[in-house]
Scaffold this active site. Structure first.
Site: not given
Length: 450
Positions: A142, A245, A273
């Site tokens: 994702y 990523d 994050k």
């Protein structure tokens, strides 16, 4: 049983003003289970009825130091007294960028506000740099909610589509133009032959290979030790931009993220994050030559709130703590105790299982034997049993995602005492589920909505 009268009443209000009562689809667990949080502190969150939960979702990974960490909150509080947005560079941006460069070894940095924005802009930079348009991504990974990469995610692949040799990109949402699928090449993770064959056949069209170095939405599956170096060599040989990523792994599995942990350098890296301990901020880092493709009037990268004081001050404080203290080691100690303890409990219960991932970001597959290597392996595990155990833990005050493809996250606030309490409640939950007569062994796989 826990009681949720205030939480349920407030959730009904939320459903009147927000679709399904949430602002992200992943937060909806059903009308009877969706939580409304009042506050967080350290390793805990509390609902409106005062019920306490040991939190291993941690906002899906950002909270690396614990909820409401005093030093981070204080730095943000002090910084915003002088304003939060100026349409100009601030000292906080410079400080945060310098910390990222020092910790990760990237040459240059640009800020944005979410992982979705970071991967979207990284892909644009790669296309501008190479003059090519297609991108390789891996099944079950994702990379945010923009149209260009929302294909073949863990939630889209209820069952893998297409053969392993020729996978079919599966769109993860209505509303995405069909023509975008022509720009996406999906492949199984850890499949050397599939990647090499595809690159050799189509390299002239491929701008980038984007990869989560470990699968953040597919049970934290780790790469084969040679897979990331293999991608690096292929990208060098064929002039393809390698994008890591690291929205989830960055500043979580090592101070320098996955690049440090796995010893492989990417061309572009996306962060979010954990870099802000829950405050909204993200970044793109990379090699100077590629980053300088961002040229005013030529390649667009902009955003009203990019580099805002709230996010960059939070990043400055969070990264300082991660760089100069043993916070990551404490999070890892908690994860190691959990991984070992969960495995022992499942073994005692007679449930075949595989634990995967890094101590700061891990998962486990039930009624599964061996070592999972890609998303297709997760689909053969017992997702229904995992969900039942997860909901039983939820009722006992331990919060983790009820789908094994989303990892458990640990923080520096998860002390040994908190871990011991978690394991005791996990053991109680497993026993309770098995008393209900849930069969142990190969089971028909059913999908669990989040």
């Amino acid at each position: 049983m826990r009681q949720w009268p205030k939480t349920r009443a407030r959730f009904l209000r939320a459903k009147e003003v927000m679709p399904w009562g949430v602002t992200s689809n992943f937060r909806y667990w059903g009308d009877d289970q969706t939580i409304v949080v009042s506050r967080g502190e350290g390793p805990y969150i509390y609902d409106l009825d005062g019920n306490r939960y040991i939190d291993y979702r941690l906002g899906y990974g950002p909270v690396i130091l614990g909820h409401g960490h005093p030093a981070v909150v204080e730095r943000v509080s002090q910084a915003i007294r002088d304003g939060v947005i100026f349409a100009a560079t601030t000292e906080w941006e410079i400080r945060a960028a310098e910390r990222i460069i020092r910790m990760t070894g990237v040459d240059m940095v640009r800020f944005s506000n979410s992982g979705t924005e970071a991967t979207m802009h990284a892909l644009r930079i790669a296309r501008a740099y190479t003059g090519r348009e297609k991108v390789i991504k891996f099944e079950g990974q994702y990379h945010g909610h923009h149209d260009y990469l929302l294909f073949s995610t863990a939630m889209a692949l209820r069952q893998p589509m297409g053969s392993r040799r020729h996978p079919i990109p599966v769109v993860a949402s209505s509303g995405i133009p069909r023509v975008i699928a022509d720009l996406i090449i999906t492949l199984p993770f850890n499949d050397f032959e599939a990647v090499e064959r595809t690159v050799k056949a189509k390299w002239g069209d491929i701008a980038a290979i984007i990869v989560e170095p470990m699968l953040g939405n597919s049970a934290a599956i780790m790469p084969h030790p040679e897979f990331l170096p293999f991608l690096r060599r292929l990208c060098d040989e064929y002039g393809i931009v390698l994008i890591f990523d690291e929205v989830k792994t960055g500043f979580r599995i090592a101070r320098g993220g996955a690049q440090e942990f796995f010893g492989v350098r990417a061309d572009l890296v996306t962060y979010a994050k954990a870099m802000g301990n829950g405050f909204p901020i993200s970044a793109i880092g990379g090699k100077r030559e590629i980053m300088m493709t961002i040229e005013p009037g030529a390649v667009a990268h902009a955003g009203t709130y990019n580099g805002n004081v709230v996010g960059t001050a939070a990043a400055d404080a969070t990264l300082e703590i991660l760089e100069t203290t043993d916070a990551l080691e404490r999070a890892a100690q908690a994860g190691e105790r959990l991984m070992k303890g969960i495995s022992e409990i499942l073994t005692e219960a007679g449930i075949p299982h595989a634990v995967s991932g890094h101590p700061n970001m891990f998962s486990f597959l039930l009624n599964f034997e061996g070592t999972p290597r890609d998303h297709r392996d997760t689909m053969s595990s017992d997702i229904e049993l995992y969900a039942e155990i997860g909901l039983a833990c939820y009722e006992r005050g331990v919060m983790f995602e009820v789908d094994p493809r989303e990892p458990w996250f640990t923080s520096a606030a998860h002390t040994p005492e908190v871990v011991d309490e978690t394991l005791n409640r996990f053991a109680d939950a497993v026993r309770a589920v098995l008393r209900k007569g849930k069969p142990v062994g190969p089971a028909e796989v059913t999908s669990v909505g989040k």
